[in-house]
Scaffold this active site. Structure first.
Site, mmCIF file in Angstrom:
data_model
loop_
_atom_site.group_PDB
_atom_site.id
_atom_site.type_symbol
_atom_site.label_atom_id
_atom_site.label_comp_id
_atom_site.label_asym_id
_atom_site.label_seq_id
_atom_site.Cartn_x
_atom_site.Cartn_y
_atom_site.Cartn_z
ATOM 1 N N ASP A 62 29.714 52.933 39.979
ATOM 2 C CA ASP A 62 30.881 52.723 39.886
ATOM 3 C C ASP A 62 31.591 52.822 41.184
ATOM 4 O O ASP A 62 31.470 53.802 41.980
ATOM 5 C CB ASP A 62 31.666 53.678 38.873
ATOM 6 C CG ASP A 62 33.045 53.391 38.760
ATOM 7 O OD1 ASP A 62 33.538 52.466 39.420
ATOM 8 O OD2 ASP A 62 33.839 54.319 38.139
ATOM 9 N N ASN A 88 32.446 40.961 44.554
ATOM 10 C CA ASN A 88 32.882 40.502 43.252
ATOM 11 C C ASN A 88 33.364 41.397 42.257
ATOM 12 O O ASN A 88 34.279 41.007 41.544
ATOM 13 C CB ASN A 88 31.657 39.743 42.586
ATOM 14 C CG ASN A 88 31.950 39.305 41.275
ATOM 15 O OD1 ASN A 88 32.880 38.331 41.035
ATOM 16 N ND2 ASN A 88 31.409 39.925 40.237
ATOM 17 N N TYR A 156 47.536 44.475 40.835
ATOM 18 C CA TYR A 156 46.129 43.334 40.957
ATOM 19 C C TYR A 156 46.401 42.445 41.885
ATOM 20 O O TYR A 156 45.540 42.227 42.792
ATOM 21 C CB TYR A 156 45.880 42.866 39.508
ATOM 22 C CG TYR A 156 44.993 41.807 39.438
ATOM 23 C CD1 TYR A 156 43.531 42.331 39.421
ATOM 24 C CD2 TYR A 156 45.015 40.223 39.382
ATOM 25 C CE1 TYR A 156 42.515 41.472 39.287
ATOM 26 C CE2 TYR A 156 43.792 39.661 39.283
ATOM 27 C CZ TYR A 156 42.682 40.108 39.271
ATOM 28 O OH TYR A 156 41.564 39.503 39.278
ATOM 29 N N ALA A 158 48.502 42.680 44.540
ATOM 30 C CA ALA A 158 48.265 43.391 46.045
ATOM 31 C C ALA A 158 46.977 43.417 46.289
ATOM 32 O O ALA A 158 46.484 43.214 47.523
ATOM 33 C CB ALA A 158 49.044 44.717 45.995
ATOM 34 N N LYS A 160 44.203 41.689 45.233
ATOM 35 C CA LYS A 160 43.572 40.482 45.499
ATOM 36 C C LYS A 160 44.223 39.796 46.881
ATOM 37 O O LYS A 160 43.392 39.089 47.594
ATOM 38 C CB LYS A 160 43.409 39.501 44.459
ATOM 39 C CG LYS A 160 42.788 39.898 43.236
ATOM 40 C CD LYS A 160 41.418 40.196 43.535
ATOM 41 C CE LYS A 160 40.131 40.519 42.435
ATOM 42 N NZ LYS A 160 38.907 40.496 42.509
#
Length: 266
Positions: A62, A88, A156, A158, A160
């Site tokens: 993780d 990724n 999300y 922010a 990316k």
């Protein structure tokens, strides 16, 4: 860029874009460390990699955990060559910001942004060495949401956007070193991550997205827009007149919130 016989790491390799990229590199003779949270899905990818002509090891990790990046670096510290890093792995939780928990926000920040930064930092000495010899590649999988930030995806977006800016900065920092840094902007893609989202957005097949990525890399592209063509107009408008995008989205906010409220891959 010569993409054959790469030696490197792909995170989030158990499914979706990560798995498809692993198979593309495998077909070109790659040896890969496949990193993800679930052993069964990683083993499936490893089996497919072998069928495609590559070889691989798996690491169940993780990357949202504090020691995640270092554990990956430790797993490949004996490798003579590391000339590929695909950042990724990611997760998402949609909904109103004030209705999200601190744990959900932190989970996105830790996996989507902190992990790629720390993993790149840990592997950069080896990537530099390989880059100086034959060229190496850092591939960051951002999102179309970094080009048009969507309501109910604030954290999300922010993460990316941060990943895209990180890639841009590192591309300039590593100029002339032989380390090629590229950023991909997929739009909605038909992956397991999207299975709990019900918005009426065009979802591109994973195969189309990854084919475009590989073509872009082979052409030495640094910014690869792999979103659906029908969204490009909104991207252009957002760059020139973002308030017009606000106005266009406003009438549909309630419907959008209802459609994405259960979107959760954490």
């Amino acid at each position: 860029m010569d993409l054959t016989n790469r030696r490197g790491i792909i995170t989030g390799a158990g499914q979706g874009i990560g798995q498809a990229l692993a198979l593309e590199f495998a077909a070109k003779g790659a040896h890969l460390l496949l990193v993800g949270r679930t052993e069964a899905t990683l083993q499936k990818t490893a089996d497919l990699v072998k069928e495609a002509g590559g070889t691989s090891d798996i690491l169940v990790q993780d990357l949202g955990q504090a020691d995640g990046a270092q554990n990956v670096a430790d797993a490949v510290k004996s490798w003579d060559t590391i000339d590929l890093l695909v950042n990724n792995a990611g997760n998402v939780r949609a909904g109103r910001l004030e209705e999200s928990t601190a744990a959900e926000a932190t989970a996105m920040i830790d996996l989507n942004l902190t992990a790629p930064v720390l993993l790149t930092q840990a592997l950069l000495p080896q990537l530099r060495t390989s880059g100086a010899a034959n060229g190496s590649l850092i591939l960051n999988i951002s999102s179309e949401i970094a080009l048009v930030a969507m309501p109910f995806y604030a954290v999300y977006a922010a993460t990316k956007s941060g990943l895209a800016a990180f890639g841009e900065a590192m591309r300039r920092e590593l100029h002339g070193t032989g380390v090629h840094v590229a950023t991909v902007y997929p739009g909605a893609t038909d992956t397991e991550m999207m299975s709990s989202q019900n918005a009426d957005w065009t979802r591109r097949p994973v195969s189309d997205v990854v084919a475009q990525v590989m073509t872009g890399l082979a052409s030495d592209e640094h910014e690869i827009n792999a979103s659906a063509p029908d969204g490009r107009g909104m991207q252009e408008l957002n760059a020139s007149n973002p308030l017009a995008v606000d106005a266009a989205m406003a009438p549909g906010l309630a419907d959008m919130e209802a459609a994405v409220k259960d979107h959760n891959s954490i």
